[in-house]
Design an enzyme around this catalytic site. Structure first.
Site, PDB file in Angstrom:
ATOM      1  N   TYR A 130       0.693  -1.352   0.146  1.00  0.00           N
ATOM      2  CA  TYR A 130       0.099  -0.068   0.113  1.00  0.00           C
ATOM      3  C   TYR A 130       0.825   1.324  -0.037  1.00  0.00           C
ATOM      4  CZ  TYR A 130      -4.113  -2.909   0.703  1.00  0.00           C
ATOM      5  OH  TYR A 130      -4.886  -3.921   0.540  1.00  0.00           O
ATOM      6  N   PHE A 416      -9.631  -4.756  11.587  1.00  0.00           N
ATOM      7  CA  PHE A 416     -11.049  -4.728  10.938  1.00  0.00           C
ATOM      8  C   PHE A 416     -10.623  -5.290   9.610  1.00  0.00           C
ATOM      9  CE2 PHE A 416      -8.596  -0.601  10.951  1.00  0.00           C
ATOM     10  CZ  PHE A 416      -8.673  -0.221   9.727  1.00  0.00           C
TER      11      PHE A 416
END
Length: 416
Positions: A130, A416
């Protein structure tokens, strides 16, 4: 706009409820194809925000998935800032290196900007992925493997006055959540618990226990009020010498030092166990200063939350600064060019203003470095020493690095 064209004749579109099962199955396959329990699957389905989720389709087949939960993250100074929690990202093995991931990241960051959210955050299955989209590593966590047969704990005064009792995890959830909510403003990186998320904390599918017991919970009380809790499992391990069982810690939160000490002492002293194992704990935590031998605590540091400034000005204004700061950043952001250019940040412990400027730059860096330093745990000076921040005005790097720091190390409190 709900549809757009991606490379290789695939279609990128907002997720529709009828497509969720195939969309989610694509994600599971991308992560190895292990099935989930019906309870776990249904919970993630209930948490999916369809208007904040996209899929890439090749004909009738889903080949890419990405979503963004609505979160609020604590930043230095204690404010809770809107952030898109990037998650459920997967690309089918048949469609790798065709621009599918890039197209989803492009669409997602455009959407986050349109929603007026200054930050995007994520946890990375592969850290190398990322950075090219502007995400910088902003928090770290610790994995623990404590030899409790050789490490002793000295707890603060008052720990003996704390009452501990076992509780059914689901039944104690509201009381534990109240403790958690009071802790959130105290540490950058922590996520305010959004509606529907509390059940995730006590989700306990048998297939994810790795041979350990069902989830257990102990709450700490003072004068009848819950002031802390610990959630854990016990993983049995017996041989001819006896028990080598482990306490697998999932969560520990407390409102004061004495309650924190009482809970950790309990975990250290559980009968027929000889070690504590935990993942994802804060870099700095009170028990570090209570143990007799930190070397035998098996500390292993790993990456935590990756931070992306979607709106540089709004993000830098949302937090406060340890010392007065007046600095001009020359920001490079190829993936979100609206951030590129020079920004003057002026601020202190009471607030900040960040505006575009034509003034000469003091520091030059990419948005990735700003994201890494944003929560106060990664010093700008360290990034500068690595050649990732260029000092234009002498002394500016040290000034900004001190200002950006945090008294409390940032920490991502749940995944998450």
């Amino acid at each position: 706009m709900t549809t757009s064209r991606t490379p290789a004749t695939t279609d990128l579109r907002v997720l529709r409820p009828d497509d969720w099962d195939q969309w989610y199955d694509n994600l599971l396959r991308a992560f190895g194809g292990m099935p989930e329990s019906a309870e776990e699957r249904e919970l993630w389905k209930s948490l999916t925000e369809y208007d904040r989720s996209v899929g890439v389709w090749d004909g009738d087949t889903c080949v890419g998935s990405a979503s963004a939960f609505t979160f609020q993250v604590t930043v230095p100074g204690g404010a809770s800032v809107q952030a898109a929690g990037v998650t459920l990202v997967g690309v089918a093995g048949t469609h790798r290196r065709r621009g599918v991931l890039t197209s989803m990241m492009r669409r997602q960051l455009d959407d986050v900007r349109s929603w007026g959210e200054p930050l995007a955050v994520l946890t990375a299955s592969e850290p190398a992925i990322y950075g090219r989209f502007g995400y910088g590593l902003g928090t770290h966590s610790l994995t623990l493997d404590i030899d409790t047969t050789r490490v002793r704990l000295t707890v603060p005064d008052g720990a003996d006055d704390v009452r501990l009792r076992y509780a059914v995890p689901a039944e104690a959830l509201d009381a534990c959540e109240a403790v958690y909510a009071r802790r959130v403003p105290e540490r950058p990186g922590m996520l305010a618990r959004m509606p529907g998320w509390a059940p995730v904390m006590v989700l306990d599918p048998e297939g994810e226990r790795d041979g350990a017991s069902p989830l257990q919970c102990v709450v700490a009380e003072r004068d009848g009020d819950v002031v802390g809790f610990a959630r854990f499992r016990v993983k049995p391990d017996w041989d001819v010498t006896g028990s080598n069982s482990a306490v697998v810690v999932e969560d520990v939160e407390a409102l004061d030092a004495a309650s924190q000490g009482a809970l950790w002492r309990f975990l250290f002293d559980i009968d027929l166990t000889s070690k504590i194992v935990a993942r994802g704990r804060p870099i700095e935590e009170p028990w570090h200063h209570m143990v007799s031998d930190i070397r035998r605590c098996g500390l292993h540091r790993r990456d935590g939350l990756y931070v992306r400034l979607v709106d540089v000005g709004a993000a830098l204004e949302a937090r406060t600064y340890q010392t007065p700061v007046d600095v001009v950043f020359d920001v490079e952001d190829a993936f979100c060019p609206w951030n590129s250019g020079r920004w003057r940040l002026t601020g202190d412990a009471k607030g900040a203003v960040c505006r575009r400027t034509e003034d000469a730059a003091d520091l030059a860096l990419s948005v990735r470095e700003l994201g890494a330093a944003y929560l106060g745990g990664v010093p700008l000076a360290g990034l500068g020493a690595a050649g990732r921040v260029r000092e234009v005005r002498q002394g500016a790097l040290a000034e900004a690095s001190v200002a950006f720091g945090s008294v409390v190390q940032p920490w991502l409190s749940h995944g998450f």
